[in-house]
Scaffold this active site. Structure first.
Site, PDB file in Angstrom:
ATOM      1  CG  HIS A  19      47.020  45.749  34.389  1.00 58.06           C
ATOM      2  ND1 HIS A  19      47.220  46.331  33.581  1.00 58.06           N
ATOM      3  CD2 HIS A  19      47.055  44.907  35.407  1.00 58.06           C
ATOM      4  CE1 HIS A  19      47.147  45.176  32.749  1.00 58.06           C
ATOM      5  NE2 HIS A  19      47.124  44.490  34.096  1.00 58.06           N
TER       6      HIS A  19
ATOM      7  CG  ASP B 114      43.215  41.576  35.142  1.00 61.98           C
ATOM      8  OD1 ASP B 114      42.580  41.599  34.551  1.00 61.98           O
ATOM      9  OD2 ASP B 114      44.087  40.924  34.528  1.00 61.98           O
TER      10      ASP B 114
HETATM   11 NI    NI Z   1      47.771  39.698  36.580  1.00 61.33          NI
END
Ligand code: NI
Length: 316
Positions: free
Chosen positions: A268, A117
């Site tokens: 991430h 992400d």
């Molecule tokens: Ni996010």
């Protein structure tokens, strides 16, 4: 004097009677003519009145007919509007099945989908290099603002066969947004991805995992599912701690919700430590016999029907 021959008296009487008679006859004649005219006038007038009455009646009939036709048309229009509204409602409530547009996965295989992400970021290319070396596909939930910053990386993600999801434009919380606000936050990201890769994102993941009915409706309109995760590696939390890679690995394999067959894993790619951990995780998963797939491959492998606007967390 004699030549003047004055009229005899009895002759004068006759003449007076005749004049009276003539006058009487004239009066009778005039009266008769008058009566005649009056009767003709009356007949004509009555006839005209009858015609006008009939005409009025005809027009009234026509008006009644026209009014009836109008009422029927109005009723039929109202009926049609109701049918259209019913069909629209039915269509809205109908589930929207997404056709699988990914290579099928053997359902007997152990599969896992790694998702990244908030990118792309400065470390995404390093991750892409490692994925390419191992011929592995992953899923990237990108931010519109980052897409603007790293268009070449987005292009590369698509070219190398990874899946791209919409993670909003600027990572705002969508929970209390209305339909227009959701659209204003989600559309720019989808538009940018489409401009760069030629394809709109095939998934949505809401920032902070916060959705609402408008987000669901938007996802339905975009014909994509809403994706969450089953395994949170907490990589963003561990990045400043001692030995973050070990902490992330521990969370992923021995945490409260460890990776299992069918898991969707959250990471991430904007942190260098997360990319380091992801590479180590990939090698461990391969060693454990897992096949790494994209989110859509995982969904279609494990779910008979994937529906737009529906929420999926993996491990199906
Ligand atoms: Ni996010």
């Amino acid at each position: 004097m004699n030549s003047r021959n004055p009229r005899p008296i009895h002759g004068a009487h006759r003449s007076s009677a005749q004049r009276t008679l003539k006058i009487c006859l004239c009066l009778i004649a005039a009266l008769a003519i008058g009566l005649g005219c009056l009767s003709v006038y009356t007949v004509v007038t009555v006839k005209n009145q009858k015609d006008v009455t009939a005409e009025i009646q005809g027009l009234q009939d026509q008006l009644t007919k026209a009014e009836k036709a109008r009422d029927e048309a109005v009723a039929s229009l109202a009926e049609r509007d109701k049918t259209i509204a019913d069909l629209k409602k039915k269509l809205e409530n109908q589930s929207q099945v997404i056709k699988p547009n990914v290579p099928p996965v053997n359902s007997k295989e152990k599969i896992v989908a790694l998702t990244f992400d908030d990118g792309p970021g400065p470390y995404t290319n390093r991750l892409l290099d490692e994925l390419k070396r191992r011929n592995i596909k992953a899923t990237f939930f990108v931010l519109g603002n980052s897409v603007t910053q790293y268009p070449d990386t987005v292009k590369r993600i698509a070219q190398e066969g990874h899946e791209i999801g919409n993670h909003s434009n600027s990572h705002k919380n969508l929970k209390h947004m209305n339909a227009a606000q959701v659209q204003a936050e989600m559309n720019p990201c989808a538009d940018k991805v489409e401009r760069i890769t030629g394809k709109r994102p095939t998934l949505i993941r809401c920032p902070f995992g916060n959705s609402n009915a408008h987000v669901k409706a938007y996802a339905k309109k975009e014909n994509v599912p809403l994706i969450y995760w089953g395994v949170d590696t907490r990589d963003w939390e561990y990045k400043n701690k001692k030995d973050p890679v070990s902490l992330i690995m521990k969370e992923a394999f021995d945490g409260a919700h460890p990776i299992k067959n069918g898991s969707i894993v959250l990471m991430h790619d904007i942190h260098s430590t997360s990319v380091d951990a992801a590479i180590k995780m990939i090698d461990r998963l391969i060693a454990d016999g897992y096949k790494l797939v994209t989110v859509s491959e995982l969904l279609h492998a494990r779910t008979d029907v994937v529906e737009a606007g529906e929420t999926y967390t993996g491990a199906l």
